[in-house]
Scaffold this motif. Structure first.
Motif, mmCIF file in Angstrom:
data_model
loop_
_atom_site.group_PDB
_atom_site.id
_atom_site.type_symbol
_atom_site.label_atom_id
_atom_site.label_comp_id
_atom_site.label_asym_id
_atom_site.label_seq_id
_atom_site.Cartn_x
_atom_site.Cartn_y
_atom_site.Cartn_z
ATOM 1 N N CYS A 18 47.367 -11.966 46.985
ATOM 2 C CA CYS A 18 46.131 -12.756 46.985
ATOM 3 C C CYS A 18 45.841 -13.271 48.389
ATOM 4 O O CYS A 18 46.732 -13.766 49.074
ATOM 5 C CB CYS A 18 46.294 -13.925 46.009
ATOM 6 S SG CYS A 18 44.934 -15.090 46.032
ATOM 7 N N HIS A 19 44.589 -13.141 48.822
ATOM 8 C CA HIS A 19 44.175 -13.614 50.147
ATOM 9 C C HIS A 19 43.072 -14.662 49.971
ATOM 10 O O HIS A 19 42.193 -14.791 50.809
ATOM 11 C CB HIS A 19 43.699 -12.413 50.964
ATOM 12 C CG HIS A 19 43.520 -12.654 52.427
ATOM 13 N ND1 HIS A 19 44.402 -13.393 53.186
ATOM 14 C CD2 HIS A 19 42.552 -12.238 53.299
ATOM 15 C CE1 HIS A 19 43.978 -13.411 54.448
ATOM 16 N NE2 HIS A 19 42.846 -12.738 54.536
ATOM 17 N N GLY A 20 43.107 -15.379 48.843
ATOM 18 C CA GLY A 20 42.104 -16.405 48.571
ATOM 19 C C GLY A 20 40.864 -15.835 47.917
ATOM 20 O O GLY A 20 40.767 -14.631 47.671
ATOM 21 N N ASP A 22 37.634 -16.970 49.045
ATOM 22 C CA ASP A 22 36.527 -17.085 49.993
ATOM 23 C C ASP A 22 37.112 -17.098 51.411
ATOM 24 O O ASP A 22 37.975 -17.908 51.702
ATOM 25 C CB ASP A 22 35.802 -18.409 49.704
ATOM 26 C CG ASP A 22 34.515 -18.560 50.497
ATOM 27 O OD1 ASP A 22 34.405 -17.947 51.583
ATOM 28 O OD2 ASP A 22 33.637 -19.301 50.040
ATOM 29 N N HIS A 23 36.669 -16.175 52.269
ATOM 30 C CA HIS A 23 37.263 -16.057 53.603
ATOM 31 C C HIS A 23 36.475 -16.846 54.657
ATOM 32 O O HIS A 23 36.782 -16.787 55.845
ATOM 33 C CB HIS A 23 37.338 -14.581 54.002
ATOM 34 C CG HIS A 23 38.475 -14.234 54.912
ATOM 35 N ND1 HIS A 23 38.531 -14.641 56.216
ATOM 36 C CD2 HIS A 23 39.610 -13.519 54.722
ATOM 37 C CE1 HIS A 23 39.638 -14.177 56.780
ATOM 38 N NE2 HIS A 23 40.308 -13.503 55.891
ATOM 39 N N SER A 24 35.446 -17.593 54.258
ATOM 40 C CA SER A 24 34.627 -18.285 55.261
ATOM 41 C C SER A 24 35.388 -19.486 55.845
ATOM 42 O O SER A 24 36.126 -20.164 55.128
ATOM 43 C CB SER A 24 33.291 -18.721 54.658
ATOM 44 O OG SER A 24 33.512 -19.580 53.570
ATOM 45 N N ALA A 60 47.126 -16.867 53.341
ATOM 46 C CA ALA A 60 45.882 -17.629 53.499
ATOM 47 C C ALA A 60 44.936 -16.955 54.486
ATOM 48 O O ALA A 60 45.376 -16.404 55.497
ATOM 49 C CB ALA A 60 46.201 -19.032 53.986
ATOM 50 N N PRO A 61 43.620 -17.001 54.214
ATOM 51 C CA PRO A 61 42.644 -16.521 55.192
ATOM 52 C C PRO A 61 42.847 -17.244 56.518
ATOM 53 O O PRO A 61 43.016 -18.467 56.548
ATOM 54 C CB PRO A 61 41.295 -16.916 54.568
ATOM 55 C CG PRO A 61 41.553 -16.990 53.099
ATOM 56 C CD PRO A 61 42.979 -17.481 52.977
ATOM 57 N N ALA A 62 42.856 -16.481 57.614
ATOM 58 C CA ALA A 62 43.075 -17.002 58.968
ATOM 59 C C ALA A 62 44.397 -17.768 59.085
ATOM 60 O O ALA A 62 44.590 -18.529 60.043
ATOM 61 C CB ALA A 62 41.910 -17.880 59.432
ATOM 62 N N PHE A 172 48.034 -6.652 59.006
ATOM 63 C CA PHE A 172 46.942 -5.721 59.284
ATOM 64 C C PHE A 172 45.887 -5.845 58.192
ATOM 65 O O PHE A 172 46.224 -5.949 57.016
ATOM 66 C CB PHE A 172 47.501 -4.289 59.325
ATOM 67 C CG PHE A 172 46.486 -3.253 59.700
ATOM 68 C CD1 PHE A 172 46.143 -3.070 61.034
ATOM 69 C CD2 PHE A 172 45.869 -2.475 58.730
ATOM 70 C CE1 PHE A 172 45.194 -2.122 61.383
ATOM 71 C CE2 PHE A 172 44.914 -1.517 59.082
ATOM 72 C CZ PHE A 172 44.577 -1.340 60.414
ATOM 73 N N HIS A 173 44.619 -5.875 58.588
ATOM 74 C CA HIS A 173 43.534 -5.856 57.595
ATOM 75 C C HIS A 173 43.050 -4.415 57.429
ATOM 76 O O HIS A 173 42.643 -3.806 58.430
ATOM 77 C CB HIS A 173 42.335 -6.670 58.083
ATOM 78 C CG HIS A 173 42.529 -8.146 58.017
ATOM 79 N ND1 HIS A 173 43.063 -8.871 59.048
ATOM 80 C CD2 HIS A 173 42.256 -9.030 57.028
ATOM 81 C CE1 HIS A 173 43.090 -10.148 58.700
ATOM 82 N NE2 HIS A 173 42.622 -10.275 57.480
ATOM 83 N N PRO A 174 43.046 -3.892 56.220
ATOM 84 C CA PRO A 174 42.539 -2.525 56.023
ATOM 85 C C PRO A 174 41.139 -2.329 56.611
ATOM 86 O O PRO A 174 40.816 -1.240 57.078
ATOM 87 C CB PRO A 174 42.514 -2.363 54.501
ATOM 88 C CG PRO A 174 43.551 -3.324 54.000
ATOM 89 C CD PRO A 174 43.533 -4.483 54.957
HETATM 90 ZN ZN ZN Z 1 41.905 -12.229 56.319
#
Ligand code: ZN
Length: 244
Positions: A18-20, A22-24, A60-62, A172-174
């Motif tokens: 899980c990466h959350g 909402d990525h904002s 977590a995002p960022a 790495f982000h796909p």
């Molecule tokens: Zn990300």
């Protein structure tokens, strides 16, 4: 989210985490209290598990987490986190960098964080598996901006792992393998001019370098070099079953 994409990833033997939800930047986990983080994690988990089956891992995002995140992960059934980059130093090139200074004291090998501080060992049930770093992080962005710097970090973390058996985690982000849209300009996020120049302008320019096919080729290089030194590839779940 595209359910077929999730199935494709699973079919290739990878693990879904899980990466959350909402990525904002204004919805970053380090801006949320415990209850908000629990709601956010439950929301994301419901959507993903509807497609992938049970999930256990979070990033977590960022990489923005705070003192509530470990407890929020436990409350929502997560068993591993990978949002800490021990001994990574970003200077002014990233948001939340003041908070990230704490990374300098984080353990380098996997650990159970304390409830008071995510960078200290403690009594939580969540296993933190840090992203590999040595001043500079071992991640896709560095790989694309400076393949030479990445190889230098790689030599150090490979050597360290050969001595300590510490797992190597490459972030790495796909979507780095997708070409960027020319002319796409990020919204201004920084509060003052100096911060704007460092964190927005320079960072955004660097971030679009070597995207698309170049990124895929560079990533292949990373994988081949790890294979060459006898690296064993495993999912977070496999690792935490053995070592957690
Ligand atoms: Zn990300």
């Amino acid at each position: 989210m595209v359910p077929e994409a999730v199935e494709l990833v699973l079919d290739h033997g990878h693990e879904i985490g899980c990466h959350g939800y909402d990525h904002s930047p204004d919805r970053a986990f380090d801006l949320m209290d415990l209850d908000e983080q629990i709601l956010e994690l439950e929301r994301a988990k419901d959507v993903i598990e509807g497609v992938s089956g049970r999930i256990y891992d979070f990033r977590a995002p960022a990489l923005r987490i705070n003192e509530y995140t470990i407890r929020a992960l436990e409350e929502t059934g997560f068993t591993t986190d990978s949002s800490i980059a021990s001994q990574r130093f970003d200077g002014p090139l990233t948001f939340g960098s003041k908070r990230k200074l704490k990374w300098l004291i984080a353990p380098r090998s996997p650990y159970h964080p304390s409830y008071d501080s995510v960078v200290k060992k403690g009594g939580s049930k969540v296993l933190e598996i840090p992203i590999s770093a040595f001043v500079s992080p071992y991640i896709g962005t560095v790989m694309r901006v400076s393949p030479a710097v990445l190889k230098l970090i790689e030599k150090i973390v490979f050597f360290e792992s050969s001595k300590t058996r510490k797992p190597i985690v490459f972030l790495f982000h796909p979507n780095e393998c997708l070409d960027s849209k020319p002319g796409a300009v990020a919204a201004r996020r920084a509060g003052n001019v100096v911060e704007y120049i460092f964190a927005d302008v320079i960072r955004q320019r660097l971030k679009v370098r070597n995207l698309g096919l170049h990124a895929a080729e560079l990533l292949e290089g990373v994988i081949l070099r790890a294979k060459k030194v006898g690296g064993e590839f495993m999912t977070v779940r496999e690792y935490s079953r053995v070592e957690g």
